[in-house]
Design a protein around this motif. Structure first.
Motif, PDB file in Angstrom:
ATOM      1  N   LEU A  45     -63.030  43.822 -27.558  1.00 32.18           N
ATOM      2  CA  LEU A  45     -61.354  43.932 -27.528  1.00 32.18           C
ATOM      3  C   LEU A  45     -61.429  42.851 -26.181  1.00 32.18           C
ATOM      4  CD1 LEU A  45     -62.918  47.530 -25.433  1.00 32.18           C
ATOM      5  CD2 LEU A  45     -61.807  47.336 -27.108  1.00 32.18           C
ATOM      6  N   THR A  48     -59.146  40.802 -28.300  1.00 31.41           N
ATOM      7  CA  THR A  48     -57.755  41.434 -28.818  1.00 31.41           C
ATOM      8  C   THR A  48     -56.853  41.082 -27.793  1.00 31.41           C
ATOM      9  OG1 THR A  48     -59.386  43.127 -30.048  1.00 31.41           O
ATOM     10  CG2 THR A  48     -56.627  44.076 -29.080  1.00 31.41           C
ATOM     11  N   ALA A  49     -57.736  41.287 -26.244  1.00 34.44           N
ATOM     12  CA  ALA A  49     -56.618  41.228 -25.401  1.00 34.44           C
ATOM     13  C   ALA A  49     -56.552  39.386 -25.221  1.00 34.44           C
ATOM     14  CB  ALA A  49     -57.538  41.391 -23.777  1.00 34.44           C
ATOM     15  N   ALA A  52     -52.608  39.820 -27.845  1.00 32.87           N
ATOM     16  CA  ALA A  52     -51.825  40.476 -27.454  1.00 32.87           C
ATOM     17  C   ALA A  52     -51.539  39.552 -26.473  1.00 32.87           C
ATOM     18  CB  ALA A  52     -52.437  41.640 -26.097  1.00 32.87           C
ATOM     19  N   ALA A  71     -57.754  35.671 -20.511  1.00 30.91           N
ATOM     20  CA  ALA A  71     -58.156  36.492 -21.567  1.00 30.91           C
ATOM     21  C   ALA A  71     -59.540  35.507 -22.805  1.00 30.91           C
ATOM     22  CB  ALA A  71     -56.985  36.349 -22.426  1.00 30.91           C
ATOM     23  N   TRP A 123     -49.711  45.939 -17.217  1.00 27.10           N
ATOM     24  CA  TRP A 123     -49.997  46.269 -18.953  1.00 27.10           C
ATOM     25  C   TRP A 123     -50.972  45.469 -18.857  1.00 27.10           C
ATOM     26  CZ3 TRP A 123     -51.107  42.020 -22.258  1.00 27.10           C
ATOM     27  CH2 TRP A 123     -50.208  41.253 -22.046  1.00 27.10           C
ATOM     28  N   TYR A 124     -50.884  44.201 -18.621  1.00 24.92           N
ATOM     29  CA  TYR A 124     -52.670  43.814 -18.940  1.00 24.92           C
ATOM     30  C   TYR A 124     -54.170  44.087 -17.708  1.00 24.92           C
ATOM     31  CZ  TYR A 124     -55.294  39.308 -18.566  1.00 24.92           C
ATOM     32  OH  TYR A 124     -56.410  38.696 -18.662  1.00 24.92           O
ATOM     33  N   VAL A 127     -55.422  46.655 -19.672  1.00 26.05           N
ATOM     34  CA  VAL A 127     -55.766  45.636 -21.450  1.00 26.05           C
ATOM     35  C   VAL A 127     -57.429  45.606 -21.065  1.00 26.05           C
ATOM     36  CG1 VAL A 127     -56.026  43.991 -22.420  1.00 26.05           C
ATOM     37  CG2 VAL A 127     -53.845  45.492 -22.271  1.00 26.05           C
ATOM     38  N   GLN A 128     -57.335  44.820 -19.621  1.00 28.11           N
ATOM     39  CA  GLN A 128     -58.593  44.263 -19.070  1.00 28.11           C
ATOM     40  C   GLN A 128     -59.519  45.851 -18.390  1.00 28.11           C
ATOM     41  OE1 GLN A 128     -58.931  40.967 -18.674  1.00 28.11           O
ATOM     42  NE2 GLN A 128     -57.716  40.788 -19.977  1.00 28.11           N
ATOM     43  N   VAL A 130     -60.010  48.903 -19.819  1.00 27.61           N
ATOM     44  CA  VAL A 130     -59.802  49.114 -21.402  1.00 27.61           C
ATOM     45  C   VAL A 130     -61.261  47.844 -21.448  1.00 27.61           C
ATOM     46  CG1 VAL A 130     -59.780  49.249 -23.920  1.00 27.61           C
ATOM     47  CG2 VAL A 130     -58.293  50.227 -22.159  1.00 27.61           C
ATOM     48  N   CYS A 131     -61.134  46.737 -21.382  1.00 28.32           N
ATOM     49  CA  CYS A 131     -62.427  45.842 -21.937  1.00 28.32           C
ATOM     50  C   CYS A 131     -63.269  46.079 -21.252  1.00 28.32           C
ATOM     51  CB  CYS A 131     -61.603  44.279 -21.645  1.00 28.32           C
ATOM     52  SG  CYS A 131     -60.608  44.026 -22.644  1.00 28.32           S
TER      53      CYS A 131
END
Length: 155
Positions: A45, A48-49, A52, A71, A123-124, A127-128, A130-131
Protein backbone atom coordinates in the motif's frame (compact mmCIF):
# COMPACT_ATOMS: atom_id res chain seq x y z
CA UNK A 1 33.60 -27.63 19.47
CA UNK A 2 30.42 -25.77 20.46
CA UNK A 3 28.22 -28.65 19.28
CA UNK A 4 30.15 -31.06 21.50
CA UNK A 5 29.42 -28.85 24.50
CA UNK A 6 25.72 -28.68 23.57
CA UNK A 7 25.60 -32.45 23.17
CA UNK A 8 27.35 -32.93 26.50
CA UNK A 9 24.97 -30.52 28.24
CA UNK A 10 21.97 -32.32 26.76
CA UNK A 11 23.34 -35.73 27.67
CA UNK A 12 23.95 -34.70 31.29
CA UNK A 13 20.49 -33.22 31.63
CA UNK A 14 21.60 -29.61 32.03
CA UNK A 15 19.41 -28.52 29.16
CA UNK A 16 16.26 -27.30 30.87
CA UNK A 17 14.07 -26.96 27.79
CA UNK A 18 11.50 -29.70 27.61
CA UNK A 19 9.91 -28.76 24.32
CA UNK A 20 9.85 -26.12 21.66
CA UNK A 21 10.33 -22.52 22.69
CA UNK A 22 7.07 -20.63 23.35
CA UNK A 23 7.52 -18.65 20.14
CA UNK A 24 7.76 -21.93 18.21
CA UNK A 25 4.19 -23.16 18.72
CA UNK A 26 1.82 -23.41 15.75
CA UNK A 27 -0.54 -20.68 17.01
CA UNK A 28 2.37 -18.36 17.68
CA UNK A 29 3.85 -19.02 14.25
CA UNK A 30 0.47 -18.31 12.72
CA UNK A 31 0.13 -15.06 14.67
CA UNK A 32 3.62 -13.93 13.67
CA UNK A 33 2.84 -14.91 10.07
CA UNK A 34 -0.20 -12.65 10.22
CA UNK A 35 2.01 -9.84 11.49
CA UNK A 36 4.55 -10.41 8.69
CA UNK A 37 1.78 -10.44 6.10
CA UNK A 38 0.37 -7.24 7.58
CA UNK A 39 3.68 -5.53 7.00
CA UNK A 40 3.87 -6.90 3.46
CA UNK A 41 0.44 -5.43 2.78
CA UNK A 42 1.49 -2.16 4.41
CA UNK A 43 4.56 -2.06 2.15
CA UNK A 44 2.47 -2.73 -0.95
CA UNK A 45 0.00 0.00 0.00
CA UNK A 46 2.89 2.35 0.75
CA UNK A 47 4.42 1.67 -2.66
CA UNK A 48 1.03 2.30 -4.24
CA UNK A 49 0.83 5.62 -2.39
CA UNK A 50 4.25 6.55 -3.77
CA UNK A 51 3.09 5.71 -7.28
CA UNK A 52 -0.04 7.80 -6.71
CA UNK A 53 2.06 10.80 -5.68
CA UNK A 54 4.24 10.32 -8.76
CA UNK A 55 1.16 10.09 -10.99
CA UNK A 56 -0.35 13.25 -9.50
CA UNK A 57 2.96 15.10 -9.95
CA UNK A 58 3.27 13.84 -13.53
CA UNK A 59 -0.25 15.11 -14.19
CA UNK A 60 0.88 18.62 -13.33
CA UNK A 61 -0.91 18.87 -9.99
CA UNK A 62 0.92 20.30 -6.99
CA UNK A 63 2.78 17.82 -4.79
CA UNK A 64 4.77 19.18 -1.86
CA UNK A 65 8.02 17.88 -0.39
CA UNK A 66 6.22 16.47 2.64
CA UNK A 67 4.15 14.20 0.42
CA UNK A 68 7.20 12.95 -1.48
CA UNK A 69 9.20 12.25 1.66
CA UNK A 70 6.34 10.54 3.48
CA UNK A 71 5.42 8.46 0.44
CA UNK A 72 9.04 7.34 0.03
CA UNK A 73 9.55 6.52 3.71
CA UNK A 74 6.45 4.37 4.21
CA UNK A 75 7.64 1.43 2.07
CA UNK A 76 11.06 1.65 3.73
CA UNK A 77 9.55 1.46 7.21
CA UNK A 78 7.54 -1.55 6.06
CA UNK A 79 10.78 -3.35 5.21
CA UNK A 80 12.29 -2.49 8.59
CA UNK A 81 9.18 -3.58 10.48
CA UNK A 82 9.06 -6.82 8.51
CA UNK A 83 12.70 -7.51 9.42
CA UNK A 84 11.98 -6.84 13.09
CA UNK A 85 9.06 -9.25 12.90
CA UNK A 86 11.32 -11.90 11.41
CA UNK A 87 13.70 -11.34 14.34
CA UNK A 88 10.79 -11.66 16.74
CA UNK A 89 9.75 -14.92 15.10
CA UNK A 90 13.24 -16.19 15.88
CA UNK A 91 12.73 -15.37 19.55
CA UNK A 92 13.89 -11.77 19.91
CA UNK A 93 11.74 -10.26 22.63
CA UNK A 94 13.33 -6.86 22.04
CA UNK A 95 12.30 -6.91 18.36
CA UNK A 96 8.80 -7.98 19.35
CA UNK A 97 8.49 -5.13 21.84
CA UNK A 98 9.64 -2.64 19.21
CA UNK A 99 7.13 -3.90 16.67
CA UNK A 100 4.41 -3.84 19.28
CA UNK A 101 5.18 -0.25 20.31
CA UNK A 102 5.69 1.14 16.82
CA UNK A 103 2.39 -0.33 15.63
CA UNK A 104 0.49 1.72 18.18
CA UNK A 105 2.36 4.99 17.79
CA UNK A 106 2.80 5.05 14.01
CA UNK A 107 -0.85 5.13 12.88
CA UNK A 108 -1.68 7.84 15.41
CA UNK A 109 1.30 9.93 14.31
CA UNK A 110 0.74 9.44 10.56
CA UNK A 111 -2.98 10.17 10.60
CA UNK A 112 -2.59 12.92 13.20
CA UNK A 113 -0.05 14.84 11.13
CA UNK A 114 -2.10 14.38 7.98
CA UNK A 115 -5.10 15.98 9.68
CA UNK A 116 -3.22 19.22 10.38
CA UNK A 117 -4.80 21.75 8.02
CA UNK A 118 -2.61 22.68 5.06
CA UNK A 119 -0.07 19.88 5.43
CA UNK A 120 -1.47 17.74 2.63
CA UNK A 121 -4.58 17.44 0.48
CA UNK A 122 -7.52 15.36 1.65
CA UNK A 123 -6.93 12.62 -0.93
CA UNK A 124 -3.41 12.11 0.40
CA UNK A 125 -4.63 11.92 4.00
CA UNK A 126 -7.15 9.25 2.95
CA UNK A 127 -4.44 7.26 1.14
CA UNK A 128 -2.19 7.44 4.20
CA UNK A 129 -5.05 6.33 6.45
CA UNK A 130 -5.70 3.32 4.21
CA UNK A 131 -1.97 2.49 4.39
CA UNK A 132 -2.20 2.45 8.19
CA UNK A 133 -5.06 -0.07 8.37
CA UNK A 134 -2.78 -3.16 8.21
CA UNK A 135 -0.58 -1.59 10.89
CA UNK A 136 -3.60 -1.12 13.16
CA UNK A 137 -4.48 -4.78 12.62
CA UNK A 138 -0.90 -5.73 13.53
CA UNK A 139 -1.16 -3.60 16.69
CA UNK A 140 -4.14 -5.68 17.81
CA UNK A 141 -2.53 -8.95 16.75
CA UNK A 142 0.64 -8.27 18.73
CA UNK A 143 -1.53 -8.06 21.81
CA UNK A 144 -3.13 -11.47 21.23
CA UNK A 145 -2.91 -14.16 23.92
CA UNK A 146 -0.63 -16.30 21.72
CA UNK A 147 1.98 -13.60 21.37
CA UNK A 148 1.68 -12.42 24.98
CA UNK A 149 2.39 -16.00 26.07
CA UNK A 150 5.28 -16.34 23.63
CA UNK A 151 6.95 -13.15 24.88
CA UNK A 152 6.02 -13.04 28.58
CA UNK A 153 8.40 -10.19 29.42
CA UNK A 154 6.73 -7.89 26.88
CA UNK A 155 4.62 -5.15 28.42
Amino acid sequence: METDKLTADTATGRNSTTGPAPFDGPRTREALGTVRNGFKLYGALGATALLAVAAVAAGGHPVNTFMWVRAALLPLTAVLLHRMTVSASRGSRRAFERVRSVCVVMPIAIVGVDLVPGVCPLWYAVVQTVCMLPVVRVAFRTRSPELRAAFPGAR
